[in-house]
Design a protein around this motif. Structure first.
Motif, PDB file in Angstrom:
ATOM      1  N   GLY A 199      49.871  49.603  43.996  1.00 16.67           N
ATOM      2  CA  GLY A 199      51.284  49.077  44.394  1.00 16.67           C
ATOM      3  C   GLY A 199      51.256  47.460  43.960  1.00 16.67           C
ATOM      4  N   THR A 200      50.199  46.876  43.615  1.00 18.42           N
ATOM      5  CA  THR A 200      50.155  45.217  43.519  1.00 18.42           C
ATOM      6  C   THR A 200      49.677  45.142  42.081  1.00 18.42           C
ATOM      7  OG1 THR A 200      49.714  44.985  45.844  1.00 18.42           O
ATOM      8  CG2 THR A 200      49.212  43.112  44.480  1.00 18.42           C
ATOM      9  N   LEU A 201      50.711  44.475  41.481  1.00 20.81           N
ATOM     10  CA  LEU A 201      50.115  44.245  40.002  1.00 20.81           C
ATOM     11  C   LEU A 201      49.237  43.062  39.917  1.00 20.81           C
ATOM     12  CD1 LEU A 201      51.082  44.983  37.044  1.00 20.81           C
ATOM     13  CD2 LEU A 201      52.557  43.357  36.939  1.00 20.81           C
ATOM     14  N   PRO A 202      48.019  43.212  39.050  1.00 24.43           N
ATOM     15  CA  PRO A 202      47.100  42.154  39.120  1.00 24.43           C
ATOM     16  C   PRO A 202      47.618  40.784  38.491  1.00 24.43           C
ATOM     17  CG  PRO A 202      46.118  44.002  38.336  1.00 24.43           C
ATOM     18  CD  PRO A 202      47.796  44.315  38.528  1.00 24.43           C
ATOM     19  N   ASP A 203      47.281  39.662  38.910  1.00 28.02           N
ATOM     20  CA  ASP A 203      47.843  38.442  38.562  1.00 28.02           C
ATOM     21  C   ASP A 203      47.374  38.148  36.849  1.00 28.02           C
ATOM     22  OD1 ASP A 203      48.750  35.792  37.895  1.00 28.02           O
ATOM     23  OD2 ASP A 203      47.378  35.014  39.303  1.00 28.02           O
ATOM     24  N   ALA A 256      47.169  35.618  34.762  1.00 31.25           N
ATOM     25  CA  ALA A 256      46.225  34.619  34.811  1.00 31.25           C
ATOM     26  C   ALA A 256      44.828  35.034  35.153  1.00 31.25           C
ATOM     27  CB  ALA A 256      46.418  33.354  35.521  1.00 31.25           C
ATOM     28  N   ASP A 257      44.418  35.508  36.377  1.00 35.42           N
ATOM     29  CA  ASP A 257      43.283  36.074  36.651  1.00 35.42           C
ATOM     30  C   ASP A 257      42.591  36.991  35.869  1.00 35.42           C
ATOM     31  OD1 ASP A 257      43.483  34.426  38.811  1.00 35.42           O
ATOM     32  OD2 ASP A 257      44.115  36.003  40.373  1.00 35.42           O
ATOM     33  N   VAL A 258      43.560  38.214  35.558  1.00 35.78           N
ATOM     34  CA  VAL A 258      42.879  39.031  34.446  1.00 35.78           C
ATOM     35  C   VAL A 258      42.594  38.438  33.228  1.00 35.78           C
ATOM     36  CG1 VAL A 258      43.746  41.200  33.147  1.00 35.78           C
ATOM     37  CG2 VAL A 258      44.406  40.977  35.395  1.00 35.78           C
ATOM     38  N   ALA A 259      43.282  37.470  32.611  1.00 37.44           N
ATOM     39  CA  ALA A 259      42.798  36.729  31.478  1.00 37.44           C
ATOM     40  C   ALA A 259      41.674  36.010  31.637  1.00 37.44           C
ATOM     41  CB  ALA A 259      43.959  35.823  31.099  1.00 37.44           C
ATOM     42  N   ASP A 260      41.530  35.289  32.686  1.00 39.05           N
ATOM     43  CA  ASP A 260      40.358  34.386  32.745  1.00 39.05           C
ATOM     44  C   ASP A 260      39.105  35.483  33.089  1.00 39.05           C
ATOM     45  OD1 ASP A 260      41.806  32.124  32.859  1.00 39.05           O
ATOM     46  OD2 ASP A 260      41.970  32.082  35.077  1.00 39.05           O
ATOM     47  N   TRP A 261      39.376  36.492  33.734  1.00 41.11           N
ATOM     48  CA  TRP A 261      37.974  37.695  33.810  1.00 41.11           C
ATOM     49  C   TRP A 261      37.909  38.197  32.348  1.00 41.11           C
ATOM     50  CZ3 TRP A 261      38.930  42.792  32.880  1.00 41.11           C
ATOM     51  CH2 TRP A 261      37.994  43.604  33.143  1.00 41.11           C
ATOM     52  N   GLY A 262      38.839  38.619  31.518  1.00 38.92           N
ATOM     53  CA  GLY A 262      38.674  39.095  30.391  1.00 38.92           C
ATOM     54  C   GLY A 262      37.799  38.099  29.315  1.00 38.92           C
TER      55      GLY A 262
END
Length: 260
Positions: free
Chosen positions: A164-168, A170-176
């Protein structure tokens, strides 16, 4: 009779709650399996993939029903969309390690003049070395317990990517970006011995050509380079796949801790 009806109603509520847990788990697991190495390949029939999804759901749902998803109500379309996003994030991270083998094989093939060997034999355009690396790597991963580690990852993913919580973004982009950089670095590291050997060999051929202009260096050098590449491939492939398997296992253990 009243006590029996009360117990039946409580059982109905419990079964309904577990049904929605199973639906949410099915959506996340389905997204992961669609990109999971070995089990999510294009050559695997859709019915077999569905069987894998149902099997993983049967393993994951009872665990998370007592923990992260305990007492969940009927989810909406937004909650289902969040689960798809979470599953795709996990699946893409795993799929990148298949691209590691493909990229390393392409670099090796270009460096050793083997890039056109059996071209077009695979569903995706890639050199024969790519087929060798992928088949061998996936076989090693499955033999090392890929299905067990994948189930563990799906269970622990609810602590990292809560329902139920959409990942941030910005965090997903940095991780990717970090994951792409790390996987391409690993690809070149696997192919580096072949690139270095090819460079030294071509420099030697250039020196021989300067010393003996009459010698047809290309006719002599190309077959020798191919033979040397095949011999080096036979010797180095077990070590290269061992390095890849270790990196893949480290990612399964900590998918969001990408080395700098």
């Amino acid at each position: 009779m009243t006590d029996l009806m009360a117990e039946m109603a409580a059982l109905l509520d419990l079964s309904q709650s577990f049904f929605w847990v199973a639906v949410l788990v099915f959506v996340r697991v389905g997204a992961v399996v669609s990109l999971l190495p070995a089990l999510g390949e294009q050559a695997v029939p859709q019915r077999v993939k569905l069987s894998f999804v149902l099997a993983f759901t049967a393993v994951v749902a009872p665990v998370v029903a007592e923990g992260p998803l305990a007492g969940i109500a009927e989810p909406g379309f937004a909650a289902l969309g969040v689960e798809v996003v979470a599953g795709l994030i996990l699946g893409i991270g795993l799929r990148m390690f298949v691209l590691v083998l493909q990229t390393a094989a392409s670099i090796i093939a270009q460096a050793t003049t083997l890039s056109q060997l059996f071209a077009g034999a695979a569903p995706e355009p890639q050199p024969a070395i790519g087929n060798l690396f992928i088949v061998a790597g996936l076989a090693l991963a499955v033999n090392a317990g890929l299905h067990v580690r994948a189930a563990e990852l799906m269970i622990l993913s609810y602590d990292i990517l809560p329902q139920g919580t959409l990942p941030d973004p910005a965090d997903v982009a940095d991780w990717g970006l970090s994951l792409v950089a790390a996987t391409f670095s690993l690809s070149f590291s696997l192919a580096a011995p072949f690139v270095i050997a090819s460079m030294i060999y071509n420099l030697a051929l250039g020196a021989i050509n300067r010393a003996m202009p009459q010698l047809m260096v290309s006719f002599v050098g190309a077959p020798a380079l191919t033979l040397g590449a095949l011999a080096m491939l036979m010797i180095a492939t077990p070590m290269l796949l061992a390095v890849w398997l270790q990196a893949f296992g480290a990612h399964l253990a900590a998918p969001f801790m990408v080395p700098p």
